[in-house]
Scaffold this motif. Sequence first.
Motif, PDB file in Angstrom:
ATOM      1  N   LEU A 168       0.527 -11.227  -8.646  1.00 21.25           N
ATOM      2  CA  LEU A 168      -0.249 -10.237  -9.404  1.00 21.25           C
ATOM      3  C   LEU A 168      -0.598 -10.780 -10.784  1.00 21.25           C
ATOM      4  O   LEU A 168      -1.657 -10.461 -11.337  1.00 21.25           O
ATOM      5  CB  LEU A 168       0.525  -8.918  -9.527  1.00 21.25           C
ATOM      6  CG  LEU A 168       0.690  -8.131  -8.218  1.00 21.25           C
ATOM      7  CD1 LEU A 168       1.581  -6.916  -8.435  1.00 21.25           C
ATOM      8  CD2 LEU A 168      -0.676  -7.694  -7.661  1.00 21.25           C
ATOM      9  N   GLU A 220      -3.439  -9.815 -14.035  1.00 22.70           N
ATOM     10  CA  GLU A 220      -2.806  -8.589 -14.519  1.00 22.70           C
ATOM     11  C   GLU A 220      -1.923  -8.932 -15.708  1.00 22.70           C
ATOM     12  O   GLU A 220      -1.292  -9.991 -15.764  1.00 22.70           O
ATOM     13  CB  GLU A 220      -1.969  -7.929 -13.422  1.00 22.70           C
ATOM     14  CG  GLU A 220      -2.767  -7.112 -12.442  1.00 22.70           C
ATOM     15  CD  GLU A 220      -1.895  -6.133 -11.649  1.00 22.70           C
ATOM     16  OE1 GLU A 220      -0.848  -5.701 -12.178  1.00 22.70           O
ATOM     17  OE2 GLU A 220      -2.264  -5.815 -10.511  1.00 22.70           O
ATOM     18  N   VAL A 259       1.967  -5.479 -14.353  1.00 18.97           N
ATOM     19  CA  VAL A 259       2.746  -5.910 -13.183  1.00 18.97           C
ATOM     20  C   VAL A 259       4.036  -5.096 -13.099  1.00 18.97           C
ATOM     21  O   VAL A 259       4.411  -4.604 -12.025  1.00 18.97           O
ATOM     22  CB  VAL A 259       3.071  -7.420 -13.263  1.00 18.97           C
ATOM     23  CG1 VAL A 259       3.978  -7.829 -12.097  1.00 18.97           C
ATOM     24  CG2 VAL A 259       1.790  -8.239 -13.236  1.00 18.97           C
ATOM     25  N   VAL A 284      -5.454  -3.071  -5.458  1.00 20.31           N
ATOM     26  CA  VAL A 284      -4.415  -2.658  -6.397  1.00 20.31           C
ATOM     27  C   VAL A 284      -5.077  -1.815  -7.480  1.00 20.31           C
ATOM     28  O   VAL A 284      -6.100  -2.211  -8.057  1.00 20.31           O
ATOM     29  CB  VAL A 284      -3.679  -3.873  -7.011  1.00 20.31           C
ATOM     30  CG1 VAL A 284      -4.641  -4.850  -7.676  1.00 20.31           C
ATOM     31  CG2 VAL A 284      -2.631  -3.408  -8.040  1.00 20.31           C
ATOM     32  N   LEU A 335      -7.820  -7.191  -3.730  1.00 16.90           N
ATOM     33  CA  LEU A 335      -6.821  -8.259  -3.729  1.00 16.90           C
ATOM     34  C   LEU A 335      -7.275  -9.455  -2.907  1.00 16.90           C
ATOM     35  O   LEU A 335      -7.722  -9.291  -1.770  1.00 16.90           O
ATOM     36  CB  LEU A 335      -5.498  -7.735  -3.151  1.00 16.90           C
ATOM     37  CG  LEU A 335      -4.757  -6.707  -4.003  1.00 16.90           C
ATOM     38  CD1 LEU A 335      -3.629  -6.079  -3.195  1.00 16.90           C
ATOM     39  CD2 LEU A 335      -4.217  -7.349  -5.273  1.00 16.90           C
ATOM     40  N   THR A 363      -2.773 -12.996  -2.089  1.00 17.62           N
ATOM     41  CA  THR A 363      -1.982 -11.996  -2.807  1.00 17.62           C
ATOM     42  C   THR A 363      -1.548 -10.882  -1.860  1.00 17.62           C
ATOM     43  O   THR A 363      -0.405 -10.404  -1.923  1.00 17.62           O
ATOM     44  CB  THR A 363      -2.794 -11.412  -3.980  1.00 17.62           C
ATOM     45  OG1 THR A 363      -3.266 -12.471  -4.800  1.00 17.62           O
ATOM     46  CG2 THR A 363      -1.937 -10.474  -4.818  1.00 17.62           C
TER      47      THR A 363
END
Length: 398
Positions: free
Chosen positions: A213, A218, A223, A239, A277, A281
Amino acid sequence: MKDPIRKITHKDGSVRYRLVVDIGVTPEGKRKQLTRTFKTKKEAVAELSRIRHELKVGTFVAPNTMTLDNLLDIWLKSATRDVEEGTASNYVSAMVPVRAHSGAKELQSLTEEDIESLIDWMLTSGRRRGGKPGTGLGVRSVRLSLGRLRAAMNLAVRRGLMTRNVAEHVTISREAKKKAEANKPPEVPWNENEVKAFIAAIQHDRLHGALMLTMIAERPAEVCGGRWEEDIDLVKGTVAVQNTRTIVYDRTLEKGSRNKVVEKETKTEAGTRVLPLPAPTIKALKSFRAIQAAEKLAAGPLYNDSGYVLVDELGNPLKTDKLRREAYRLMKVAGVRQVRLYLARHAVLSWMANNGVPDTVVSAWAGHTDLSFTKRVYVHPDPQSLKAGSEKLNELLG
C-alpha cells in the motif's frame, strides 16, 4: 475642567510635569486613568495630544506588562478552539522555541529587531526535540513558527494589547535560507531499480500486503488507518483512502508517554479517494488476509479483531513509527538506500508522472487539491526520464 497636566516641584528644586488622563472605563464601569511624568511641559502636552487623538480614532493602546508568554496562552486558547488535535499540537510545538527565547519579554517592549534575533536563534540553536537539542531548526519549521507568531500578534493588535504587529514584516534572510539548505542533507527518492529491489525483498515478509500500500503512494498514516471491511474491496480491486491513524505529541501527558494515536478522516476532500489497486497489490493483500485469518485461529480468545489492515500477530493495530521501523528493516534486507516512507511515495508519484500518466491523475492519486503542489514537491526528474528527454531531442536535432 481640571487641567490634566500638573507642575510638580521636588525638594531638590527640580521641576516635573505630571500628566493624568482618562483612557476609558473598566468592565465594572470605573474610570481608568494613565499617569505619565515628563521633564518639560511641552513633552506632556504632546503626549496628551497624542493620547486624545488615538482615543478619538480608536487606536490607543494602554501600557501593560503582559509578556509574550501571556499572549501565546491567550492566542493558543483562541486558535485551537475548532481545529483537529494534531493541528493544535503543531501550534503548541511551533511556539516552544519562541517561548524559550522570548517568552518572558514584555509584549509592548518587543521590536522588529527582537523578532529578527529570535529567527536567527531558531535557525542556529532553537531545536528542543526531534533531533540534537541546541542545533538549528529547519527553514520550514522556522517559517511555520514565524507564521503562528504573526497570527498571535495580530490577535494582540485586534484586542488592543499592542500598537502594531512587530513580526508582520520580519522574514527569514536569504543568507540564512542558503546556509540552512547547505547544511541539510539532500533527500533523493528511490529510482525505479530501487523500488523494484525493495518490492522483491518484501515478497515473503508477513507485512508484504501492507507495505504494498505504501508502494501505491499511500501515506503512512493512511496505511495505518486502513480497514478491511470499510476500505478494502478485494473483489472490485479498490482501496478507499478515508481514514488515518497518526501519532500526536501531547505535552499534557506524562513524559515518556506523550506520543498518542489520533484517528481521523483525511485532511481534505481530495484526500478522500478510491484507488484502483494494481494486480500485485491485490495479490499481496489477499495473502495478508489469509495470514491474519490463520493467526486469529491460532490465538483464539487472545486475538483482537480490530478490523485494521496493518496489525500484529494478535490483531493489534500498528502505529506509524512501527511501520517505519519495519520498512527500514526491509530496506536493509533489500540493500537499497534507507529513505523516509514519504520519499518512497515521492518515487512512485514521480515514476507515474515521468511515464505518461496525466498530471491531473497523478495529483488526484496523491490526494492533493493543488496540481502545481504535486508537480513542485512530489515529481522529481530521474535519470531514466532525462534519458527519454534526450532521445526525444534526437528527433529535433538529428
